[in-house]
Scaffold this motif. Structure first.
Motif, PDB file in Angstrom:
ATOM      1  N   PRO B  34       0.802  -1.234   0.000  1.00  0.00           N
ATOM      2  CA  PRO B  34       0.000   0.000   0.000  1.00  0.00           C
ATOM      3  C   PRO B  34       0.833   1.281   0.000  1.00  0.00           C
ATOM      4  O   PRO B  34       0.271   2.365  -0.090  1.00  0.00           O
ATOM      5  CB  PRO B  34      -0.836  -0.115   1.277  1.00  0.00           C
ATOM      6  N   LYS B  58      10.505  16.276  -0.961  1.00  0.00           N
ATOM      7  CA  LYS B  58       9.353  16.293  -0.066  1.00  0.00           C
ATOM      8  C   LYS B  58       9.216  14.996   0.729  1.00  0.00           C
ATOM      9  O   LYS B  58       8.464  14.935   1.692  1.00  0.00           O
ATOM     10  CB  LYS B  58       8.072  16.487  -0.871  1.00  0.00           C
TER      11      LYS B  58
ATOM     12  N   ASN D 110      -9.678   6.664  -6.843  1.00  0.00           N
ATOM     13  CA  ASN D 110      -9.853   5.217  -7.006  1.00  0.00           C
ATOM     14  C   ASN D 110      -9.315   4.485  -5.768  1.00  0.00           C
ATOM     15  O   ASN D 110      -8.103   4.366  -5.588  1.00  0.00           O
ATOM     16  CB  ASN D 110      -9.096   4.803  -8.268  1.00  0.00           C
ATOM     17  N   GLN D 114      -7.374   0.151  -7.185  1.00  0.00           N
ATOM     18  CA  GLN D 114      -5.980   0.486  -6.884  1.00  0.00           C
ATOM     19  C   GLN D 114      -5.709   0.601  -5.375  1.00  0.00           C
ATOM     20  O   GLN D 114      -4.706   1.163  -4.971  1.00  0.00           O
ATOM     21  CB  GLN D 114      -5.590   1.768  -7.640  1.00  0.00           C
ATOM     22  N   GLY D 125      -2.759  -0.388   6.434  1.00  0.00           N
ATOM     23  CA  GLY D 125      -2.002   0.233   5.352  1.00  0.00           C
ATOM     24  C   GLY D 125      -2.925   0.747   4.262  1.00  0.00           C
ATOM     25  O   GLY D 125      -2.742   1.844   3.723  1.00  0.00           O
ATOM     26  N   ARG D 128      -4.687   3.876   5.482  1.00  0.00           N
ATOM     27  CA  ARG D 128      -3.803   5.032   5.464  1.00  0.00           C
ATOM     28  C   ARG D 128      -3.577   5.535   4.037  1.00  0.00           C
ATOM     29  O   ARG D 128      -3.576   6.715   3.767  1.00  0.00           O
ATOM     30  CB  ARG D 128      -2.470   4.662   6.081  1.00  0.00           C
ATOM     31  N   LYS D 129      -3.421   4.589   3.143  1.00  0.00           N
ATOM     32  CA  LYS D 129      -3.233   4.966   1.736  1.00  0.00           C
ATOM     33  C   LYS D 129      -4.471   5.705   1.229  1.00  0.00           C
ATOM     34  O   LYS D 129      -4.366   6.714   0.537  1.00  0.00           O
ATOM     35  CB  LYS D 129      -2.980   3.712   0.892  1.00  0.00           C
ATOM     36  N   ARG D 132      -4.549   9.292   2.324  1.00  0.00           N
ATOM     37  CA  ARG D 132      -3.614  10.112   1.559  1.00  0.00           C
ATOM     38  C   ARG D 132      -4.143  10.390   0.155  1.00  0.00           C
ATOM     39  O   ARG D 132      -4.041  11.502  -0.359  1.00  0.00           O
ATOM     40  CB  ARG D 132      -2.254   9.422   1.465  1.00  0.00           C
ATOM     41  N   LEU D 133      -4.715   9.361  -0.474  1.00  0.00           N
ATOM     42  CA  LEU D 133      -5.218   9.534  -1.840  1.00  0.00           C
ATOM     43  C   LEU D 133      -6.399  10.501  -1.871  1.00  0.00           C
ATOM     44  O   LEU D 133      -6.522  11.337  -2.763  1.00  0.00           O
ATOM     45  CB  LEU D 133      -5.636   8.189  -2.444  1.00  0.00           C
ATOM     46  N   PHE D 597      -0.619  18.960  -9.243  1.00  0.00           N
ATOM     47  CA  PHE D 597       0.191  17.769  -8.969  1.00  0.00           C
ATOM     48  C   PHE D 597       1.125  17.991  -7.780  1.00  0.00           C
ATOM     49  O   PHE D 597       1.325  17.093  -6.969  1.00  0.00           O
ATOM     50  CB  PHE D 597       0.977  17.349 -10.218  1.00  0.00           C
ATOM     51  N   ASP D 598       1.695  19.196  -7.693  1.00  0.00           N
ATOM     52  CA  ASP D 598       2.552  19.497  -6.533  1.00  0.00           C
ATOM     53  C   ASP D 598       1.773  19.330  -5.237  1.00  0.00           C
ATOM     54  O   ASP D 598       2.254  18.739  -4.268  1.00  0.00           O
ATOM     55  CB  ASP D 598       3.064  20.940  -6.630  1.00  0.00           C
ATOM     56  N   VAL D 601       1.199  15.739  -4.301  1.00  0.00           N
ATOM     57  CA  VAL D 601       2.378  15.122  -3.686  1.00  0.00           C
ATOM     58  C   VAL D 601       2.487  15.571  -2.226  1.00  0.00           C
ATOM     59  O   VAL D 601       2.765  14.767  -1.331  1.00  0.00           O
ATOM     60  CB  VAL D 601       3.665  15.470  -4.482  1.00  0.00           C
ATOM     61  N   ASP D 602       2.216  16.862  -1.991  1.00  0.00           N
ATOM     62  CA  ASP D 602       2.237  17.350  -0.613  1.00  0.00           C
ATOM     63  C   ASP D 602       1.285  16.539   0.267  1.00  0.00           C
ATOM     64  O   ASP D 602       1.619  16.182   1.399  1.00  0.00           O
ATOM     65  CB  ASP D 602       1.836  18.833  -0.562  1.00  0.00           C
ATOM     66  N   ILE D 604       0.225  13.521  -0.228  1.00  0.00           N
ATOM     67  CA  ILE D 604       0.660  12.125  -0.091  1.00  0.00           C
ATOM     68  C   ILE D 604       1.729  12.003   0.994  1.00  0.00           C
ATOM     69  O   ILE D 604       1.745  11.033   1.750  1.00  0.00           O
ATOM     70  CB  ILE D 604       1.155  11.586  -1.460  1.00  0.00           C
ATOM     71  N   VAL D 605       2.613  13.002   1.069  1.00  0.00           N
ATOM     72  CA  VAL D 605       3.694  12.901   2.065  1.00  0.00           C
ATOM     73  C   VAL D 605       3.301  13.481   3.432  1.00  0.00           C
ATOM     74  O   VAL D 605       4.003  13.277   4.416  1.00  0.00           O
ATOM     75  CB  VAL D 605       5.002  13.587   1.583  1.00  0.00           C
ATOM     76  N   GLU D 607       1.883  14.159   7.059  1.00  0.00           N
ATOM     77  CA  GLU D 607       1.636  13.248   8.167  1.00  0.00           C
ATOM     78  C   GLU D 607       0.192  13.346   8.646  1.00  0.00           C
ATOM     79  O   GLU D 607      -0.379  12.400   9.149  1.00  0.00           O
ATOM     80  CB  GLU D 607       2.593  13.555   9.330  1.00  0.00           C
TER      81      GLU D 607
END
Lengths: 440, 132, 101, 633
Positions: B34, B58, D110, D114, D125, D128-129, D132-133, D597-598, D601-602, D604-605, D607
């Motif tokens: 995942p 990042k 999705n 995915q 997991g 958590r994913k 983030r998505l 897109f930036d 990504v922010d 996704i990373v 916390e």
């Protein structure tokens, strides 16, 4: 429970949702014409979606077909009927009246979410049609990965009525009581894109007639070469061994009067060459031999493709294959005569053999039903103006696309479909412009 | 939890081929970690070199660009992309970023095995790089 | 319209059983040949899965151990592989060994 | 040119309020992913106003949730986390539309194909994913502008270049559809190559009759304007609105040029017969060696009463046909063409044309011996194989020569026959044969017409074989890289009559699709330039493969004239190649901006979702009004 007959009116009825039918439908719908598209199988996509890659570009067939299938399925101007059969089409006053039978899937499509839990739960394993018997499916299954629509079909002939599927279905969409329903379509024109079948392997007893596990049809080899194929690689159906010597027998169903197929099937040389190239890519140490009469690489870029295959080491042997027998360990043994050597008949053994079967029409007018158009002597639909308007049939307002009018490769079928759509559109313009006493 | 799952791998997919390819993997219920984040784009050619470098900065551990390769519908896009990725590699080297953390590959709509292999290899590469 | 969740619950438990009763009464639940085939299939599946429960084996190895024809073994391996009951291992010579998942 | 970049706030001027909806998919998602936890966590995002989970978001009650929230809770951005967008993105866009919200203010995440389906063993997991998505989806949608389809007005008129059977077929089909057509033919009459043919295979119709049939149909259409003795000398504009300059060759002065406005263009310029090189199989050295087209026209002129075949003042007793002359050539064996390359392609039509001609010889002059020298016999088409079989049955002798050893011809002086062909025959195990013949007919292939001036007008793509190159040889066979320009017939590669007519009718249908409505609606996902960020550096221009899609123009900005990149949305395909090259990030693909897109990504990373920044009302490029421009200058 008697279902009421659904009534529809459309500009054009398209019969068959292979690549030609799909393209013809899109070429009409994109002009604003309304289309009823009827497919007898549970998914659209025809033979093309069943292929591994296409010649000469070696594009992944699934990747280039799926977007087109999706366009059709989502098009506001296209009414799609899968798992449906056209019972008959009658012409009256320039328009056409068709009756369709929609066979039950035994699932309620508006509730299904395509999650495949029913398929996982089902305990009945059957030979998979999409993998031509090489793989397995269940008695309830989504026909294949990229099927459109993404609904399962319950195979009522093989279901043991255990109810396991209904138990796990999160939307309770399984309905064992579904009955066939009738649909009546009033259409301004008709396009027949009824497609082809391979010449039957059983008609070639000298090649084993389908009894030898390691003698494959070309579509079976397509599945083995597909990245999502049944074995996850090219192996022998008899024992799972990776073959090190593979042979193609060309004209195994074409240019053969005894089969009633005196004509050339146009695609076999190219698909054999393509498969040979793919095989030499995935099995670099395997020997691949193509036994042929003439190599007919006539399309754009095809000759260059053929020459590339030769340069890659695919062996082309001009020889007639008289007979195939089976040796120890299901190894096919070919009795051949090399025309370039003059050494007389000899026997050669290969691990795996593909018969380059030809094309015959999937629907023949002589079989009746469907619609009263005429066939030519070769069994394919007859065009009264073969040179200038090949899309015409012997009935005004009925047009043909794709392999309904003879063997064709994908690009020719697609081009054909556009011409049929154009002809149908112009027929609509003509018949609508002079409606007096014509339109119902 | 295995160390793989703790990684953050950005997977850039294309509308035409690798995004549906990732769906195919799901339809077959094949399993992977995942720690994988799939984004779809018309074509990865749109990302400037900085996008990749910034993403690493990042906290993205690895980036797999799953392009359409020869199925790419856009004129000249693939060669441009592959050149740009070459330049990104050069800059990664300059900045001391292990180049195995970026991969340009081609994934088709039904490339299930290849999809899983790319993820597996990327995870191994990152863990190896981290250990080093 | 009621909420999807509730609608589902209402239907669960009884609708399929009722339908199946009705269909079994009219169509019957499989011909003897089908039931036999299904039984035989289950036997073969079990034999094959047992043979590869602890150790990955190739088709000829499974066939030798179970006494089943190689062709049948391979077909069932294919079937079980598709439904995630069996997984491939690294190829050994010309053959892929399979292991129960 | 006008292009207005309206800097506007949120459509309503309200602050951004995102609605998040997490679907259970009847357990398909919720059995693995804790959907309630995902929804709860997203509620902590500073821009999220509503966050819910639900059994089936795609169901009617699921969609009703969204619609109600848009109407009652002033939700103005929507994120649905569910199955793949390929299944239901359109469903939800339509729901937004029904609720009166711009359908593009939507993001589909999705978490089934995915996430839940591929992380079955790791609930935590996967959850958590999913968080983030979905957060990434929120970050994307808060940076999403309203988008509108691009509308381009069209001229319901088509210019067809070339008056052979392909051009005429296309013209007739288009006129029948109700479109105006200008049919431009260089020569003095319509009919092209088919007019030269006597009988055609396999129907045995007369070429002249086919041409007459089509000419009559062309003449019968008031909508078709035939321009004989004319050429296209200018080509500007774009799909929907081309400006085509047609010049009559008889008129010397340029002011006689005719400007035709057309929505689409069909190129049907046809082919030329290959002209054998001096000495190729004896061509040009002996009058006994002629080409198939020349032989066909000689046959046609030979009166039906004549019982013997005559050539060069002698009675012909034997004739040899040699295939693949000018086709299937091999590097190092054949002399290269002007461009240094050999014709390595198959000309498709010559095998059947040769056998068809052999049948004519056999039936008119049964005493003549016929030899056929080939590499492969490619009688692939419907009814073609019969000629091969009948020719063989009527006594033609077939020899197969090796690819790299073409037969040679030596004229004899004063001998019994005109000369001798020497060839190696594979069918008799490579034996070298000498065949005395009175006549040698070379089955010459097809080469493209010289249309360099037309190609240069728009940089039309040409293949390695010098024929025009279609977009995709499998799926888009009659389209070329320039939208609105279509290919019909042998300008694209060797074809026979029915193949050329079929291609022409397909080209016609593609034109009819483009011109079916007064405007073409194009997807909004094209490049847009922020005029304030653009500094006119022109770096993007070099990246663009689509001529005319990206240009520089002088714009008025805050009272000053500045040079800026401008996009022609009718020509842009939205690939984004220009985006990567723009240092100030002034150019983006609508709906897929780098800022989006930036921010993804922010997310996704990040916390913690709650730690993500609140995004204020967006200002930037919005509604793209594309006023149609004329010409490309």
């Amino acid at each position: 429970m008697a279902a009421s007959t659904q009534q529809l009116k459309a500009d054009v009825l398209v019969v068959g949702a292979g690549i030609a039918g799909l393209q013809a439908s899109l070429d009409l719908a994109d002009q604003g014409k309304s289309v009823v598209l009827v497919e007898r199988k549970p998914s659209i996509g025809g033979t093309m979606i069943n292929l591994s890659k296409v010649f000469p570009t070696l594009d992944c067939a699934s990747c280039i077909t799926t977007p087109r299938m999706a366009s059709v399925a989502h098009h506001a101007n296209i009414d799609l009927f899968t798992l449906s059969e056209v019972d008959g089409i009658e012409k009256a006053g320039g328009r056409f009246r068709a009756t369709l039978t929609k066979r039950p899937r035994y699932i309620e499509e508006d509730k299904c979410i395509g999650c495949k839990r029913c398929e996982e739960a089902c305990t009945v394993f059957l030979e998979d049609d999409f993998d031509h018997g090489l793989g397995a499916r269940k008695a309830i299954s989504i026909p294949f990965t990229n099927a459109i629509p993404q609904y399962p079909v319950l195979d009522a002939d093989n279901c043991l009525l255990c109810g396991a599927c209904a138990k796990v279905c999160p939307t309770q969409c399984i309905n064992f009581l579904q009955e066939p329903t009738k649909v009546e379509v009033d259409a301004g024109a008709v396009i027949l894109a009824t497609g082809f079948e391979l010449t039957p392997i059983a008609a070639k007893p000298q090649y084993g007639g389908g009894a030898f596990p390691n003698v494959l049809s070309p579509l079976q080899m397509e599945r083995l070469l597909a990245p999502h194929g049944p074995y996850g690689g090219v192996m022998r159906p008899s024992d799972g061994q990776t073959p090190s010597s593979i042979a193609y027998v060309q004209c195994a169903g074409s240019r053969d009067k005894s089969l009633g197929v005196p004509y050339c099937s146009r695609v076999c040389c190219m698909y054999a060459i393509k498969q040979a190239m793919l095989l030499s890519g995935s099995l670099p140490i395997a020997d691949i031999t193509i036994y042929y009469m003439d190599i007919r690489a006539f399309g754009k870029g095809y000759e260059q493709f053929y020459q590339n295959a030769r340069a890659m080491g695919v062996e082309f042997v001009k020889a007639k294959v008289a007979r195939i027998s089976e040796g120890e360990g299901h190894n096919p043994i070919l009795r051949i005569e090399r025309q370039e050597a003059g050494t007389g008949p000899e026997e050669v053994q290969h691990d795996l053999v593909v018969l380059s079967l030809g094309m015959v029409p999937a629907w023949k007018p002589s079989r009746g039903g469907l619609i009263a158009v005429e066939a030519d002597t070769d069994g394919f639909l007859k065009s009264p103006s073969m040179k200038l308007s090949p899309a015409l049939t012997t009935m005004d307002g009925v047009f043909a696309a794709g392999t309904a009018t003879g063997p064709k490769d994908i690009v020719d079928a697609i081009t054909d479909a556009g011409a049929a759509a154009m002809a149908a559109t112009n027929y609509l313009v003509r018949t609508q412009a002079a409606p007096a006493g014509h339109l119902p | 939890m295995s160390p793989e799952d703790d990684l953050k791998i950005l997977i850039i997919t294309t509308m035409i081929s690798s995004y549906p390819g990732a769906n195919t993997v799901g339809q077959a219920r094949l399993q992977y970690s995942p720690g994988t984040f799939i984004v779809r784009v018309p074509d990865p050619v749109m990302f400037p070199e900085e996008f990749y470098l910034d993403s690493f900065a990042k906290g993205i551990d690895g980036i797999i660009i799953m392009s359409s390769g020869s199925d790419c519908p856009y004129e000249g896009a693939y060669p441009r992309l592959s050149k740009r990725v070459g330049r990104v590699y050069a800059r990664m080297k300059e900045q001391g970023i292990d180049t195995s953390r970026l991969k340009l590959t081609t994934i088709c709509t039904v490339c299930k095995a290849a999809f899983l292999k790319e993820i597996r290899e990327m995870q191994q590469n990152i863990l190896k790089a981290k250990a080093a | 319209m009621s909420e999807g969740e509730q609608q589902g619950d209402e239907r669960k438990g009884n609708y399929a059983i009722e339908q199946l009763k009705q269909v079994r009464a009219t169509r019957g639940a499989g011909t003897p040949a089908q039931i036999e085939r299904s039984k035989r299939g289950k036997e073969m599946q079990n034999l094959i899965l047992k043979a590869i429960a602890d150790e990955a084996k190739t088709v000829p190895e499974i066939a030798a151990e179970t006494g089943l024809p190689e062709q049948d073994v391979f077909w069932w391996i294919t079937a079980l592989r598709k439904y995630n009951r069996v997984q491939d291992e690294r190829k050994r010579g010309d053959f892929v060994p399979y292991r129960k998942k | 040119m006008t292009e207005t970049n309206t800097s506007a706030l949120n459509p309503s001027g309200d602050p951004i309020r995102v609605g998040v909806y997490v679907c259970h998919c009847g357990g398909n998602i919720s059995d693995i992913i804790d959907t309630k936890a995902v929804a709860a966590e997203l509620a902590g995002h500073p821009n999220v106003a509503v966050s819910n989970d639900y059994m089936f978001m795609c169901s009617d009650p699921g969609q009703a949730l969204i619609i109600d929230d848009i109407k009652a809770n002033h939700i103005n951005r929507v994120v649905v986390a569910a199955c793949s967008p390929t299944l239901h993105e359109l469903t939800f866009r339509k729901a937004l539309h029904r609720a009166g919200l711009n359908p593009y203010l939507f993001e589909h995440v999705n978490i089934r194909e995915q996430a839940s389906w591929v992380h079955k063993g790791d609930h935590e997991g996967a959850t958590r994913k999913a968080v983030r998505l979905v957060a990434a989806g929120v970050e994307k949608v808060v940076r999403q502008d309203e988008l509108f389809p691009i509308k381009v007005g069209v001229e319901p008129h088509v210019v067809v270049v070339g008056g052979g059977v392909a051009g005429m077929s296309a013209a007739v089909a288009l006129a029948g559809r109700g479109l105006g057509v200008t049919l431009v033919e260089k020569g003095v009459a319509l009919g092209g190559r088919v007019a030269d043919l006597d009988r055609v295979y396999p129907t045995e119709e007369r070429g002249a009759d086919l041409v007459q049939d089509l000419t009559r149909q062309v003449g019968g259409h008031s909508r078709i304007d035939v321009r004989l003795g004319s050429e296209v000398v200018g080509l500007d504009g774009h799909v929907g609105k081309f400006a085509v300059t047609v010049r009559a060759s008889s008129v010397a002065s340029e002011d006689q040029d005719r400007l035709v406005r057309a929505g689409a263009i069909v190129i049907a310029t046809g082919f030329d017969h290959y002209r054998p090189a001096q000495g190729e199989h004896g061509f040009g050295e002996s009058p006994a060696v002629i080409t198939l087209p020349d032989f066909q026209s000689a046959l046609r002129q030979c009166p039906a009463s004549q019982t013997s075949l005559q050539a060069n003042g002698r009675s012909v007793r034997s004739v040899a046909f040699i295939h693949c002359v000018g086709s299937r050539q091999i590097d190092g064996v054949h002399a290269p063409q002007a461009d240094g390359k050999v014709n390595d392609y198959c000309s498709r039509t010559c095998c059947t044309a040769t056998l068809h001609t052999i049948r004519q010889v056999q039936s008119r002059f049964p005493d003549v011996d016929v030899y056929d020298l080939h590499k492969d016999i490619r009688t692939y088409g419907r009814g073609h194989e019969a000629y091969y079989e009948e020719a063989s049955r009527a006594g033609a002798l077939f020899f197969r020569f090796p690819d790299d050893e073409p037969p040679t011809f030596a004229a004899s002086t004063g001998g019994k026959c005109a000369g001798t062909i020497t060839t190696r025959d594979i069918l008799t195990w490579g034996e070298e044969l000498e065949i005395p013949v009175d006549l040698v007919v070379l089955a010459t292939g097809m080469v493209p017409r010289d249309i360099a001036s037309l190609i240069d007008l728009r940089k039309l793509p040409v293949g390695a074989d010098r024929f025009l190159q279609e977009v995709h040889p499998k799926l888009r066979p009659v389209e070329i890289g320039v939208a609105g320009i279509l290919l019909a017939g042998a300008c694209q590669g060797p074809m026979d009559i029915n193949e050329a007519c079929t291609a022409a009718q397909t080209a016609a249908v593609k034109a009819a699709i483009l011109l079916a409505n007064p405007t073409i609606e194009l997807d909004p996902f094209v490049a847009v330039v922020d005029g304030e960020r653009c500094d006119g550096c022109e770096k993007c221009l070099a990246e663009c493969e689509y001529k005319g899609a990206l240009t520089m123009a002088d714009l008025q900005l805050a009272g000053a004239t500045v040079r800026r990149a401008v996009v022609n949305p009718a020509m842009c395909v939205g690939c984004g190649a220009c985006v990567a090259a723009c240092p100030p990030r002034a150019v983006n693909v609508a709906g897929w901006t780098l800022d989006q897109f930036d921010a993804m990504v922010d997310a996704i990373v990040a916390e913690d979702v709650g730690a993500l920044a609140h995004t204020e009302c967006r200002a930037g490029v919005r509604h793209i009004e594309f006023a149609v421009i004329s010409g490309g200058n």
